[in-house]
Design an enzyme around this catalytic site. Structure first.
Site, mmCIF file in Angstrom:
data_model
loop_
_atom_site.group_PDB
_atom_site.id
_atom_site.type_symbol
_atom_site.label_atom_id
_atom_site.label_comp_id
_atom_site.label_asym_id
_atom_site.label_seq_id
_atom_site.Cartn_x
_atom_site.Cartn_y
_atom_site.Cartn_z
ATOM 1 C CE1 TYR A 229 1.104 -41.687 112.017
ATOM 2 C CE2 TYR A 229 -0.383 -42.516 113.704
ATOM 3 C CZ TYR A 229 0.825 -42.575 113.034
ATOM 4 O OH TYR A 229 1.759 -43.520 113.392
ATOM 5 C CD GLU B 206 0.634 -39.991 121.841
ATOM 6 O OE1 GLU B 206 1.693 -40.574 122.105
ATOM 7 O OE2 GLU B 206 0.278 -39.693 120.677
ATOM 8 C CB SER C 104 -3.116 -51.102 123.603
ATOM 9 O OG SER C 104 -3.809 -50.163 124.389
#
Lengths: 701, 701
Positions: B149, B443, B158
């Site tokens: 991915y 994340e 970010s």
């Protein structure tokens, strides 16, 4: 080393380029960076720095290109190569201890000869008799003997009195029997022992005529001088991989009733008499403490260099890395295009990084003071005056604890502030952090150490309370800075902060009073608990740790403030420079204020709990901190440039002086040996690497 | 693997033995350890745990014996072996997602197939059309296609909107051109890309008819299915060594105008029309947020397991490690001999470690709540009600940030609390910590994330202030827990703590009020700054971070307290158990109190700054914390035993269930491959390893 992947040569990072961004930053600096560097190093050391950097930087034995790709064996071999070449250079250039320290700093590879030079030889010098020096020191200096210092055991570290290795005097043979009665008696963590050393200074429990005399030092030959194999009765090994320091052979050793001549007990201060086995006492143990103070001063100086290195990388990268457009204050290129904001412009990033710059300067000034105090103590003790010792020892214990913990936390904060790329070895943080980490544990565990600090503070406090009113103690001449703040507190325990605007927090008297008041308050409370409420020492350990921290923060603050205040009168080369250079002085004042107020804010609870600060003052304090960040912003890159950490030491793709962050990241990645391997990815096939043999050859480098 | 050093077999650690000490600890536990384990896992998961452990623990492909000695290549090979075998086991045993998660946890080797299973396949499922699923998902599930991915780039992490890779629709060919216009556009950090993947889901800026449509996902074949070499126009490599995760091939990729069919754009929600290039909008983006909430719930559950693992090692070792005789309370063996005190008896060690146990439980309860809330949200959103989304998303962002930072800090605290041996890889902390570390960055960077939390809190606050008096908002049905504490604050902004004795701090209402009041106070101040004093968002970032922290600490505290209070009525299997088991309930209450009060103490400044706590109450709070440490002490080993972290996962010489710390340390050290090498230590000789070839063979293992 060649690349395994060809990177398209036509690609550049998107604009603006890193080098241009750093040039912009360097144009906004309000002071002379070279002057600040000179202030930090002093003329003599700066010359030394350039001379040694010139020698080591281009020596093929010290090439660092492949270090990040090395496994344990390669890394250890790399370190051995470095050690051998360094030994040659020391001889060729007649380097002194200071020169070697600079070289070791630049080479940045803790190696197997480190303990030989740093512990084995100094121990022979300080604890050996003249005869012993002839036997062991002379060949050690020529690397004919390679030594280590074997104190810590598998079962004992902090508690030296609890060591289990024994040295029993056998009068019939006039020998000592060195023995490991338990597995836990195995010496452990001993640098240079695992692979290199053929001799060890062994700390063992001296026994004679059935009586124990506590831990003493013995020289033991451990390996054959020809075959380099362990001698009979001796089991040696490397203790295996560690968080860092994998270029060093930390080792273990077990003794099965190994005999050594009586003359191998290091006997400058105590000895066993031939035949009778009578023990002759050491004259006094104060000398040992003196050395510990010096070692700790050096560690604190090391904190400074570690912080400088970490924050240099983080500040430079933050001046290049852009992320998000700040919608309220968008950045524009000259041609009007809006670009993302460099992360150094975000206040959060400033709040994370600028205090680290300030911590580095704080440690610079405190290390300076400690070395001066050590010199003064050495002078006084040579004429039998040891009065400075206890306070110095207590303070240096706590300062070692406080500053090394601060350093580890700040290095990691700098690393995380570099986001994802901080996690890459190429950031220059990874190996550096891993190797720095043991500073929190060695030379006194950082939690155990604080007990020594607090114990002394309690004694001082009790003595002063007892003599209160009369003020007999301390007399003016005995009074030291610890007593000064305790006295101030005793005279006015309900003193509160007088600040009414955020500007008041720049007042150095107010700052000092805050730290002194809080430390004294904590001491007073703990002494009350122990003396009046029968609290055990163990039940007070958390408070004891807080107290040591408070006291040592006071010292850091005081030393910083004093240095700037005294620059007017001082004869000191560096402080003199500050006086004559107002722009330098101004930036130092801002840095000092940030250190003091940020330190205060981090422990805000303490300053409010002792009644010194009110909630509304706490808010003023924060406001002042945010102002200071703004003041520092234009000087940020200049301040880290002034540290003069060379690219040869940084080994950082993201912290390079020239700002070529992304070009370097991808260039280094192309050299990863794994890139020379082709896989078999079929899950049903047992083959993993298709061209394994190829790779073995390539990976050998 | 065999030893390179023969350790004398007659030696034992000095008494008392580790196994005896742990047995003593296990005898003092006041509750049923097995019951607590059952409570933590639930019956179904506990059965699963035992079943999967049984399968993987004895499979030679998963042997971990040599992992600590491996360099990058060996480690990667080890991981490939694990991945292939795991793929087989999944097929053989028909393992579901939950089973695989358990297996991955036990195997503890982040490998190159991780992103294929964890990101590539799920993305195809959630974003692909039925046709695309047939083309890519079906072979991916059979490992015929291996995917990654590819989102993050060298220059952007970010800020996803700022990605530079482009996907331009070429209508004549009905294709997309995937292109990397800059070096900074190189995809970077992509797990599985460096060596394994032959396909990638690529996030790229969609362009059609000269118009930009922002980042979208495209499936791109990147390597030849036969030769496994990169396809034309594609440059791929592994990005090199990292702090951890060196068993994974994080990679980079550059595209030089690579063409893919139009049908490779993942088109479940948006697409480009054939020929015209017209862009068809996604229906709504709320689905994406839903997944993020679930991922974060899983991360917080991961925090729990990480904390459990760290504190298991530290508590067990602390129950065995002895250092210093406590003169006020000396420990004696049965025969009267005084022995050193185990370090778990020192209050400082308790103060460092017991809160970590409490944090693990806090995360257990909050992860439970989050998963319940996610289920509730999924239920409501399936009928078009998204009202829970914003609060859930905001809270989960801040909780991810708060708890993963807490985890990293606590793991390191546990490691350092193990002194020197914590630094050895054999402690089980080193690789574990290194692999856990990226949780603070991925994340959502932990600092960036807190802005999302604060933004929502500000909006909620403003809405509530506007409707004050009328109390129109929130209505009873809309009211959530965030609003509850804000409302309480708005109704009584000058509320102060009512505690007059240390026992009052055990009152859950008082505890909740403290955390709610402090969070609301910070929000109120920040909103005032922004709305009435024109403070920019950037100037508020430090405060924003504090606010998110305060809010999320409130949530952790609330979820813990609620779970214990609701156990009386709850139908939940676990909570039900608490009700029926008073000794379990009691120990949970103590743990809950410690979590709440220790968290409060760490941010004491906040609680005093908002006017809630007075200085004298701060002292009472500390006194209560020290009491709680005493209460927990007899249960310490039982509490970590209940976590049931198996030795197979711990891989820790010092944290083993059987307490054989020192025997294992030396046994593992004897296997260090460096011990198979003989050196040439003469500094004038160029030879480094005397028996290099020998070693090469041995080191191959």
């Amino acid at each position: 080393m060649s690349s395994y992947v060809k990177i398209p040569s036509n690609l550049k990072p998107s604009d603006p380029q890193g080098s241009d961004l750093l040039a912009q930053e360097r144009a906004t600096v309000t002071f002379d960076v070279k002057e600040l560097t000179l202030f930090l190093f002093g003329k003599k050391n700066l010359d030394r720095y350039h001379e040694i950097l010139r020698i080591v930087e281009n020596d093929p034995a010290f090439d660092k290109t492949n270090v990040y790709f090395m496994g344990r064996n390669e890394l250890f071999k790399h370190a051995m190569k470095k050690e051998k070449r360094l030994a040659q250079l020391i001889k060729e250039n007649k380097w002194k201890v200071e020169d070697i320290q600079f070289a070791e700093w630049l080479l940045d590879t803790p190696g197997p000869f480190g303990v030989h030079r740093g512990m084995f030889i100094p121990t022979l010098i300080s604890q050996g008799t003249e005869v012993q020096k002839k036997e062991f020191l002379v060949p050690a200096l020529k690397y004919k003997i390679l030594g280590c210092y074997a104190q810590t055991e598998l079962g004992h570290g902090s508690n030296v009195q609890g060591l289990e290795t024994t040295a029993t005097y056998i009068s019939e043979a006039d020998e000592f029997e060195i023995h490991s009665p338990y597995l836990t008696a195995s010496k452990w963590w001993i640098g240079g022992l695992g692979k290199i050393a053929n001799h060890a200074v062994v700390m063992a429990q001296l026994k004679s005529n059935g009586k124990p005399y506590g831990p003493h030092l013995f020289v033991v030959q451990i390996r054959d001088m020809e075959t380099h194999q362990p001698l009979p009765g001796i089991t040696i090994g490397d203790i295996g991989p560690k968080f860092g320091f994998n270029s060093t052979d930390n080792g273990f050793i077990l003794f099965d009733r190994v005999r050594i001549p009586r003359s191998n007990m290091l006997s400058k201060f105590s000895q066993i008499k031939k035949g009778t086995g009578e023990y002759i006492n050491p004259p006094n143990d104060k000398l040992l403490y003196g050395t510990m103070i010096l070692v700790r001063a050096i560690i604190i100086s090391g904190v400074r260099f570690a912080l400088e290195r970490a924050v240099t990388i983080a500040i430079r990268y933050s001046a290049i890395r852009r992320q998000f457009v700040d919608k309220e204050e968008p950045k524009k290129l000259k041609d009007g295009r809006v670009v993302e904001t460099i992360i150094l412009d975000y206040t959060m990033q400033q709040y994370r990084l600028f205090p680290v710059i300030a911590q580095a300067y704080a440690c610079f000034f405190t290390a300076k003071v400690m070395i001066d105090q050590y010199a003064e103590y050495t002078k006084q003790s040579s004429v039998g005056n040891y009065s400075l010792l206890t306070d110095l020892h207590a303070s240096s214990s706590g300062l070692k604890s406080l500053t090394t913990t601060m350093a580890v936390d700040s290095i990691e904060e700098c690393r995380r502030a570099c986001g994802g790329h901080g996690y890459s070895s190429f950031s220059g943080f990874v190996k550096f952090y891993q190797n720095y980490l043991p500073n929190t544990t060695w030379e006194g565990d950082n939690f155990v150490l604080t007990q020594q600090t607090a114990r002394h503070l309690f004694k001082t406090f009790r003595k002063m309370v007892l003599s209160k009113g009369a003020e007999a103690y301390p007399s003016q001449s005995e009074r030291n800075q610890t007593m000064a703040y305790i006295l101030q507190y005793l005279n006015d325990p309900n003193h509160t902060c007088t600040a009414t605007t955020h500007l008041d927090f720049k007042n150095p008297e107010l700052q000092l009073r805050a730290f002194g008041h809080r430390a004294a308050y904590l001491i007073a409370n703990a002494v009350d608990q122990i003396d009046n409420h029968k609290s055990t020492w163990n039940s007070m350990l958390v408070e004891i740790n807080r107290i040591s921290r408070a006291h040592c923060q006071y010292l850091l603050v005081r030393n910083f403030i004093n240095a700037l205040q005294n620059s007017r009168q001082s004869e000191d080369e560096g402080l003199h420079m500050l006086r004559d250079n107002p722009s330098l002085k101004e930036v130092m004042l801002t840095i000092c204020n940030l250190f003091v107020l940020h330190t205060m804010e981090k422990d805000l609870g303490d300053f409010m709990e002792c009644g010194y600060l009110t909630p509304s003052q706490a808010r003023l304090l924060r406001a002042q901190i945010y102002n200071l960040l703004k003041e520092i912003r234009p000087n940020a890159v200049g301040l880290v440039d002034a540290f003069l950490i060379p690219d040869f030491l940084l080994q950082s793709a993201i912290g390079r002086y020239d700002g070529k962050v992304y070009e370097t990241m991808i260039d280094w990645a192309s050299k990863e040996p794994l890139n020379g391997i082709t896989l078999d990815v079929n899950p049903d096939s047992d083959v993993l690497f298709r061209n394994e043999t190829d790779n073995k050859t390539k990976a050998k480098l």
